[in-house]
Design an enzyme around this catalytic site. Structure first.
Site, PDB file in Angstrom:
ATOM      1  N   GLU A  41       0.953  -1.389   0.127  1.00 50.40           N
ATOM      2  CA  GLU A  41      -0.373  -0.284   0.400  1.00 50.40           C
ATOM      3  C   GLU A  41       1.094   1.313  -0.231  1.00 50.40           C
ATOM      4  O   GLU A  41       2.205   1.200   0.177  1.00 50.40           O
ATOM      5  CB  GLU A  41      -0.752   0.074   0.987  1.00 50.40           C
ATOM      6  CG  GLU A  41      -0.355   0.480   2.747  1.00 50.40           C
ATOM      7  CD  GLU A  41      -0.820  -0.321   3.530  1.00 50.40           C
ATOM      8  OE1 GLU A  41      -1.486  -1.714   3.523  1.00 50.40           O
ATOM      9  OE2 GLU A  41      -1.166  -0.547   4.639  1.00 50.40           O
ATOM     10  N   LYS A  82       2.630   4.534   1.276  1.00 46.41           N
ATOM     11  CA  LYS A  82       2.960   4.797   2.297  1.00 46.41           C
ATOM     12  C   LYS A  82       2.722   6.577   1.929  1.00 46.41           C
ATOM     13  O   LYS A  82       3.563   7.720   1.748  1.00 46.41           O
ATOM     14  CB  LYS A  82       4.349   5.172   2.253  1.00 46.41           C
ATOM     15  CG  LYS A  82       5.150   5.316   3.989  1.00 46.41           C
ATOM     16  CD  LYS A  82       6.675   5.124   3.423  1.00 46.41           C
ATOM     17  CE  LYS A  82       7.904   5.454   5.069  1.00 46.41           C
ATOM     18  NZ  LYS A  82       7.077   6.630   5.809  1.00 46.41           N
ATOM     19  N   ASP A 117       2.222  10.410   2.888  1.00 44.25           N
ATOM     20  CA  ASP A 117       3.187  11.311   3.761  1.00 44.25           C
ATOM     21  C   ASP A 117       2.857  12.132   5.119  1.00 44.25           C
ATOM     22  O   ASP A 117       2.863  12.899   4.761  1.00 44.25           O
ATOM     23  CB  ASP A 117       4.101  12.080   2.361  1.00 44.25           C
ATOM     24  CG  ASP A 117       5.720  12.711   3.249  1.00 44.25           C
ATOM     25  OD1 ASP A 117       5.625  12.211   4.341  1.00 44.25           O
ATOM     26  OD2 ASP A 117       6.100  13.604   2.832  1.00 44.25           O
ATOM     27  N   TYR A 156      -4.625   2.387   8.465  1.00 45.56           N
ATOM     28  CA  TYR A 156      -4.363   1.629   7.899  1.00 45.56           C
ATOM     29  C   TYR A 156      -3.563   0.486   8.778  1.00 45.56           C
ATOM     30  O   TYR A 156      -2.374  -0.550   7.915  1.00 45.56           O
ATOM     31  CB  TYR A 156      -2.939   1.559   6.864  1.00 45.56           C
ATOM     32  CG  TYR A 156      -1.716   2.702   7.700  1.00 45.56           C
ATOM     33  CD1 TYR A 156      -1.158   2.913   8.567  1.00 45.56           C
ATOM     34  CD2 TYR A 156      -1.636   3.703   7.400  1.00 45.56           C
ATOM     35  CE1 TYR A 156       0.023   3.237   9.138  1.00 45.56           C
ATOM     36  CE2 TYR A 156      -0.907   4.769   7.734  1.00 45.56           C
ATOM     37  CZ  TYR A 156       0.236   4.483   9.022  1.00 45.56           C
ATOM     38  OH  TYR A 156       0.393   5.407   9.189  1.00 45.56           O
ATOM     39  N   LYS A 208      11.353   3.064  -0.128  1.00 43.41           N
ATOM     40  CA  LYS A 208      11.179   4.369   0.348  1.00 43.41           C
ATOM     41  C   LYS A 208      11.519   5.035  -1.694  1.00 43.41           C
ATOM     42  O   LYS A 208      12.443   4.505  -1.921  1.00 43.41           O
ATOM     43  CB  LYS A 208      12.176   5.495   0.211  1.00 43.41           C
ATOM     44  CG  LYS A 208      11.904   4.740   2.315  1.00 43.41           C
ATOM     45  CD  LYS A 208      11.185   5.638   2.695  1.00 43.41           C
ATOM     46  CE  LYS A 208      12.122   7.470   3.201  1.00 43.41           C
ATOM     47  NZ  LYS A 208      11.066   7.933   4.138  1.00 43.41           N
ATOM     48  N   CYS A 225      13.224  50.600  -0.667  1.00 44.72           N
ATOM     49  CA  CYS A 225      13.084  49.869  -1.575  1.00 44.72           C
ATOM     50  C   CYS A 225      14.086  49.925  -2.742  1.00 44.72           C
ATOM     51  O   CYS A 225      14.563  50.945  -3.120  1.00 44.72           O
ATOM     52  CB  CYS A 225      11.814  50.369  -2.303  1.00 44.72           C
ATOM     53  SG  CYS A 225      10.889  49.927  -3.240  1.00 44.72           S
ATOM     54  N   CYS A 231      12.504  51.484  -5.762  1.00 46.77           N
ATOM     55  CA  CYS A 231      12.106  52.967  -6.156  1.00 46.77           C
ATOM     56  C   CYS A 231      12.524  53.717  -4.911  1.00 46.77           C
ATOM     57  O   CYS A 231      13.125  55.534  -4.977  1.00 46.77           O
ATOM     58  CB  CYS A 231      10.754  53.431  -5.968  1.00 46.77           C
ATOM     59  SG  CYS A 231      10.259  53.180  -4.392  1.00 46.77           S
ATOM     60  N   CYS A 272       7.541  48.537   1.067  1.00 49.53           N
ATOM     61  CA  CYS A 272       7.126  49.644   0.179  1.00 49.53           C
ATOM     62  C   CYS A 272       6.969  50.244   0.275  1.00 49.53           C
ATOM     63  O   CYS A 272       5.318  49.326  -0.646  1.00 49.53           O
ATOM     64  CB  CYS A 272       8.312  49.402  -0.104  1.00 49.53           C
ATOM     65  SG  CYS A 272       7.978  51.274  -1.922  1.00 49.53           S
ATOM     66  N   CYS A 281       6.028  53.517  -6.713  1.00 47.64           N
ATOM     67  CA  CYS A 281       7.247  52.549  -7.057  1.00 47.64           C
ATOM     68  C   CYS A 281       6.568  51.884  -8.406  1.00 47.64           C
ATOM     69  O   CYS A 281       5.318  51.025  -8.199  1.00 47.64           O
ATOM     70  CB  CYS A 281       6.930  51.231  -6.055  1.00 47.64           C
ATOM     71  SG  CYS A 281       8.234  50.209  -5.715  1.00 47.64           S
TER      72      CYS A 281
HETATM   73  S1  IVH Z   1       2.711   0.381   9.193  1.00 46.94           S
HETATM   74  C1  IVH Z   1       3.512  -1.434  12.381  1.00 46.94           C
HETATM   75  N1  IVH Z   1       1.616   1.628   6.895  1.00 46.94           N
HETATM   76  O1  IVH Z   1       5.590   5.234   8.153  1.00 46.94           O
HETATM   77  C2  IVH Z   1       3.109  -1.454  11.431  1.00 46.94           C
HETATM   78  N2  IVH Z   1       2.905   2.836   7.826  1.00 46.94           N
HETATM   79  O2  IVH Z   1       8.280   5.578   8.782  1.00 46.94           O
HETATM   80  C3  IVH Z   1       3.332   0.729  11.699  1.00 46.94           C
HETATM   81  N3  IVH Z   1       3.058   5.239   7.256  1.00 46.94           N
HETATM   82  O3  IVH Z   1       5.463   5.639  11.688  1.00 46.94           O
HETATM   83  C4  IVH Z   1       3.264   1.208  10.185  1.00 46.94           C
HETATM   84  N4  IVH Z   1       1.713   4.907   5.645  1.00 46.94           N
HETATM   85  O4  IVH Z   1       3.556   6.626  10.588  1.00 46.94           O
HETATM   86  C5  IVH Z   1       2.509   2.066   8.136  1.00 46.94           C
HETATM   87  N5  IVH Z   1       0.383   2.309   4.813  1.00 46.94           N
HETATM   88  C6  IVH Z   1       1.531   2.306   5.605  1.00 46.94           C
HETATM   89  C7  IVH Z   1       1.907   4.373   6.229  1.00 46.94           C
HETATM   90  C8  IVH Z   1       2.727   3.679   7.358  1.00 46.94           C
HETATM   91  C9  IVH Z   1       2.670   5.537   5.946  1.00 46.94           C
HETATM   92  C10 IVH Z   1       4.350   6.015   8.657  1.00 46.94           C
HETATM   93  C11 IVH Z   1       3.536   5.616   9.111  1.00 46.94           C
HETATM   94  C12 IVH Z   1       4.665   4.839  10.045  1.00 46.94           C
HETATM   95  C13 IVH Z   1       6.557   5.660   8.986  1.00 46.94           C
HETATM   96  C14 IVH Z   1       7.344   5.031   8.946  1.00 46.94           C
END
Ligand code: IVH
Length: 699
Positions: free
Chosen positions: A134, A136, A138, A247, A343, A437, A440, A455, A461
């Site tokens: 899934e 990640k 941000d 999640y 990542k 400024c 001017c 200014c 100006c």
């Molecule tokens: S699972 C024990 N799933 O990424 C499992 N984390 O860099 C716990 N994060 O601390 C995390 N998307 O805040 C999980 N789909 C996802 C996520 C996710 C973002 C974050 C989360 C975690 C951090 C680690």
């Protein structure tokens, strides 16, 4: 969550309630109204697929608010009105998580993932592992506890063991249900984890608003989300439009006599349960895959879609799907061994700060701009970055010659994340602010409560005049194509254009003599200028460049009056009665309409033929395109992209930012590229031409 029958029923109820909106409600209708509101919140915030216009939702919400205000004894804690808390939060008490919130181990390439899979197979004794993959997200991580189906606590991650109790703020996030029937799964108490986000559109709007106020933009949506969760005014949190993806189920207590539900045997099952209960879990975004090769292919493909998503992700998370396998693999004190983050390529880069220049904006604000050694950040070469104001320079500890870390995320505008004072060699110089400024020469001033030097020579100006003309023409304002930055500057220095009304009296005979201005470009420019006269009032208000008035506030203002001059008679109090208009914005509007020069400008624009009247075209989902999502790709021939998008919205449809199953129509122009290819793979998307689109509008 809602099946077809329930959806149709609730939509029917909505229409019926709307048609009686001015009649008093019978008591039995109040719970219906609550259900209707919950349903629309779900469609909007969880499914991202509203079927009622914002205006209609607001009418229903206000109706409930009135009914509850008339008889507070009928208020229930899970009423949609009860998200919004009154007053300020004093402190965020510390709370212990039921299960420590561990972090994730990171991987950066296919080899890392192959290694992870090898270790996972060794630990579990399995030949092949089924993974759930899934995005990640941000944002800022949170943990929620539901007891007896009610949200009882929301907390930040903190140090992983103890976090801050932010329940009141969590309640402002409309995709987090206040009540969810976990009892249907035999669950008495559950702790779930997720991520709070600010999507890209809201992040950009938020940053634009910060900039309007002379405050620095935030580097990324993660900082925006994390900061928003710690605000002590829940109303402000509500205004930030946060979203949450849930999640992970970290802890479950069953009701007496119940056994663990089958659905929780897998992680994908847990996501499904959360989705069924009305949470926004990555149910649609997840993919269950066998073996690491399929995972690697999926992650690589997903990274390419990164820019099409409405929110920011910084990678993928790969989790062993079966709980039994997870248990066999166990965890370290830092991270589970059954999961890993993959990542994406960072949108950060290091560079050197070479010089700082000072620019004068249309409101006279002096903005320092860092000239940096050009560097590629996520595919874009960055050579200069705004460093906002003196406080920002101090806070980031910036000196000319410094090595700096820059980031470009969510919002495409790059920001400096930090400097590296430890790398200084002694040759660096401090950044000195000008006292006058730079354009001017007028002495600069800084009000005590502001961060920005200004200014105040606004009518003389030249930098400010030019910037105001550029803003007036810009895409989101009057949209006069062919009269961009460079041309305005050129016309100004050659005395061909001196102020905003001058746009409508350009000496074309002379312009034709200039290099680079053929017959055709002049004809196009004349047409674009002529067309701007028909722009709706909200665009004109935005174009006037009134301080603190962004596009959203301009729409609120436009909707409030029949004629722009009406604002001359508005008091400060009346202005503040308008949606989301506080004292500062009201003050700025009041000042603008009490300045004789501005009123003269409006008279001039009116004489030229610009629209100062409001045609009051309210958005309505009952248009021809009601509830349908559109996206335009390639070059259109009859319409401008912005015109086409406006037409969609005026007819009850909406614009989405990328190709996904949520898209209903992809309108293709010439040279359509990857979006068309992607759309062809999703059966539910209809691909149509510009002509077909126009026919739909005609109905
Ligand atoms: S699972 C024990 N799933 O990424 C499992 N984390 O860099 C716990 N994060 O601390 C995390 N998307 O805040 C999980 N789909 C996802 C996520 C996710 C973002 C974050 C989360 C975690 C951090 C680690």
């Amino acid at each position: 969550m809602y099946n077809k029958e329930q959806t149709q029923h609730l939509q029917k109820e909505s229409i019926s309630l709307l048609s009686h909106i001015d009649k008093p409600l019978a008591n039995k209708d109040i719970e219906t109204l609550r259900n209707v509101l919950r349903f629309h919140e779900y469609r909007y915030y969880v499914m991202n697929d509203p079927i009622l216009s914002d205006g209609e939702y607001d009418k229903l919400y206000k109706k409930l608010e009135h009914a509850e205000a008339a008889d507070p004894s009928i208020i229930t804690p899970d009423s949609p009105t009860q998200r919004v808390a009154k007053g300020l939060i004093k402190d965020f008490p510390k709370v212990q998580h039921l299960v420590p919130m561990l972090s994730l181990d990171n991987s950066y390439n296919a080899e890392d993932l192959v290694d992870f899979d090898r270790r996972a197979r060794e630990l579990s004794g399995l030949k092949e592992i089924e993974y759930c993959v899934e995005p990640k997200f941000d944002g800022a991580s949170i943990s929620l506890i539901y007891e007896n189906d009610a949200l009882s606590r929301g907390a930040t991650r903190g140090d992983g063991v103890v976090g801050d109790d932010i329940t009141t703020n969590i309640r402002q996030i409309r995709s987090v249900p206040l009540y969810a029937r976990f009892s249907d799964y035999g669950i008495q108490q559950i702790e779930i984890r997720g991520e709070v986000l600010m999507n890209k559109n809201h992040f950009k709007a938020y940053n634009d608003a910060l900039e309007e106020e002379g405050l620095p933009r935030l580097a990324n949506p993660r900082n925006a989300a994390a900061g928003s969760l710690r605000i002590k005014d829940p109303k402000e949190v509500s205004r930030r439009n946060l979203e949450a993806f849930l999640y992970h189920v970290s802890d479950v207590t069953l009701l007496p006599g119940k056994t663990a539900p089958e659905i929780l045997q897998t992680h994908s099952g847990a996501l499904e349960m959360l989705w069924n209960l009305g949470f926004r879990s990555p149910e649609k975004e997840k993919e269950v895959l066998k073996g690491i090769d399929a995972v690697i292919a999926w992650c690589t493909a997903f990274e390419k879609q990164r820019d099409d998503l409405p929110y920011e992700i910084d990678g993928m998370v790969i989790k062993a799907n079966h709980l039994e396998a997870q248990e066999a693999m166990g965890m370290t004190t830092h991270h589970p061994r059954w999961a890993i983050a993959y990542k994406f390529k960072a949108r950060q880069a290091t560079s050197k700060l070479r010089a700082v220049e000072f620019q004068v904006g249309r409101t006279g604000a002096i903005t320092p701009v860092a000239k940096i050694e050009p560097v590629n950040v996520g595919g874009v070469t960055v050579g200069s970055i705004s460093v906002h104001n003196e406080d920002y320079i101090k806070e980031k500890d910036l000196q000319v010659g410094d090595t700096i870390l820059i980031e470009r995320s969510g919002d495409v505008i790059p920001q400096i994340v930090k400097s590296f004072p430890e790398l200084r060699t002694g040759g660096e110089t401090t950044i000195v602010f000008p006292t006058h400024c730079p354009v001017c020469g007028y002495p600069l001033e800084k009000p005590a409560d502001e961060a920005v030097w200004r200014c105040n020579n606004s009518n003389a100006c030249s930098a400010q005049i030019v910037e105001r003309i550029i803003h007036f023409n810009s895409k989101d304002a009057m949209d006069i194509r062919g009269l961009g930055d460079a041309i305005v500057r050129k016309f100004y220095t050659q005395d061909l254009l001196k102020d905003i009304p001058g746009i409508y009296h350009l000496p074309f005979d002379e312009i034709k003599k200039l290099e680079g201005f053929g017959e055709k470009s002049v004809t196009n420019l004349i047409a674009a200028i002529e067309k701007s006269k028909t722009q709706p009032l909200h665009r004109l208000i935005y174009a006037l460049g009134i301080r603190y008035i962004g596009e959203t506030t301009a729409k609120v203002l436009a909707n409030a009056v029949n004629n722009l001059y009406d604002f001359k008679d508005y008091s400060l109090e009346q202005l503040q009665e308008l949606e989301d208009i506080g004292p500062k914005v009201a003050g700025s509007v009041y000042q603008f309409f009490h300045n004789e020069q501005n009123i003269q400008l409006l008279h001039q624009l009116e004489t030229i033929g610009l629209q100062l009247k409001n045609e009051k075209k309210e958005l309505h989902t009952v248009g021809n395109l009601s509830g349908q999502a559109f996206l335009f790709t390639g070059t259109l021939h009859k319409l401008k992209r912005s015109e086409a998008e406006e037409m969609v919205e005026q007819n009850g449809g909406k614009i989405v930012s990328g190709v996904s199953s949520k898209l209903n129509y992809l309108v293709v122009g010439e040279d359509a590229g990857s979006k068309l290819e992607k759309a062809k793979k999703i059966a539910t998307i209809k691909v149509i031409s510009e002509n077909e689109f126009l026919k739909m509008i005609e109905g």
